[in-house]
Design a protein around this motif. Sequence first.
Motif, short mmCIF file in Angstrom:
data_model
loop_
_atom_site.label_atom_id
_atom_site.label_comp_id
_atom_site.label_asym_id
_atom_site.label_seq_id
_atom_site.Cartn_x
_atom_site.Cartn_y
_atom_site.Cartn_z
N THR A 74 0.84 -1.19 0.00
CA THR A 74 0.00 0.00 0.00
C THR A 74 0.88 1.24 0.00
N VAL A 75 0.58 2.15 -0.91
CA VAL A 75 1.29 3.43 -0.99
C VAL A 75 0.26 4.51 -0.68
N SER A 76 0.23 4.91 0.59
CA SER A 76 -0.81 5.82 1.06
C SER A 76 -0.84 7.14 0.31
N ASN A 77 0.33 7.71 0.04
CA ASN A 77 0.34 9.01 -0.61
C ASN A 77 -0.08 8.95 -2.08
N HIS A 78 -0.18 7.74 -2.64
CA HIS A 78 -0.69 7.58 -4.01
C HIS A 78 -2.05 6.88 -4.01
N TYR A 79 -2.58 6.54 -2.82
CA TYR A 79 -3.92 5.97 -2.67
C TYR A 79 -4.09 4.67 -3.47
N ARG A 80 -3.03 3.84 -3.48
CA ARG A 80 -3.10 2.58 -4.22
C ARG A 80 -2.57 1.43 -3.38
N THR A 81 -2.97 0.23 -3.78
CA THR A 81 -2.53 -0.97 -3.10
C THR A 81 -2.57 -2.13 -4.09
N ASP A 82 -1.85 -3.20 -3.78
CA ASP A 82 -1.87 -4.44 -4.57
C ASP A 82 -2.76 -5.45 -3.86
N ILE A 83 -3.44 -6.27 -4.64
CA ILE A 83 -4.27 -7.33 -4.09
C ILE A 83 -3.54 -8.66 -4.26
N GLY A 84 -3.70 -9.54 -3.31
CA GLY A 84 -3.12 -10.88 -3.39
C GLY A 84 -4.08 -11.90 -2.79
N PHE A 85 -3.96 -13.14 -3.20
CA PHE A 85 -4.86 -14.17 -2.72
C PHE A 85 -4.30 -15.54 -3.06
N GLU A 86 -4.68 -16.53 -2.26
CA GLU A 86 -4.42 -17.93 -2.57
C GLU A 86 -5.45 -18.77 -1.82
N LEU A 87 -5.65 -19.98 -2.31
CA LEU A 87 -6.69 -20.84 -1.77
C LEU A 87 -6.21 -22.29 -1.82
#
Length: 191
Positions: free
Chosen positions: A90-103
């Motif tokens: 998460t880069v707060s000053n750019h208001y973005r984040t990456d999503i990740g998942f596994e199952l």
Amino acid sequence: MVQQSEFPVLETERLTLREINKSDASSIFKYLSDPEVMKYYGLEPFESLQDALDEISWYQTIFNEQTGIRWGISLKGTDKIIGSCGFLNTVSNHYRTDIGFELSKDFWGQGIGSEAIIAIIQYAFENTNIQRIQALVEPLNIASQKMVEKAGFLQEGLLRKYEYTCAKFDDLYMYGLLKEDYGKNRSKTLI
């Protein structure tokens, strides 16, 4: 990302998404030691319970440092973790984040992953200041590509040799989902 002092528990029709703790280590080890689950994870299959405890420690660190959040996925009425999903980098000053998942492989093909990521996307866009969620997916990982596309992500390009993991360079597709697109497409993505 606006951080809450308490870890948010999310519920869907079939799932409870909750904080992962040390008592979940054996469940996590079971699926993260599976080579098929780890094929596109960016790490070698786990070899010990300590690997799972280290992963849990990382989940707690990103939450405490406000650089991400990782939920454990369990079926409603059970407490066993069958996968995880969340946000990182998460880069707060750019208001973005990456999503990740596994199952866990035992639960593939049942729509559980899609149900979980739609819930966390809703959480991010409705409860935080995130404006962009991005997903980095290996070109051969067709199942994950389909899952993020179903959730409304658009493929934005190929990042060549973007990561060096497991002694090789990986190309990754960049997918993006913007808050304004989520609002427009929400009725299409909800299960």
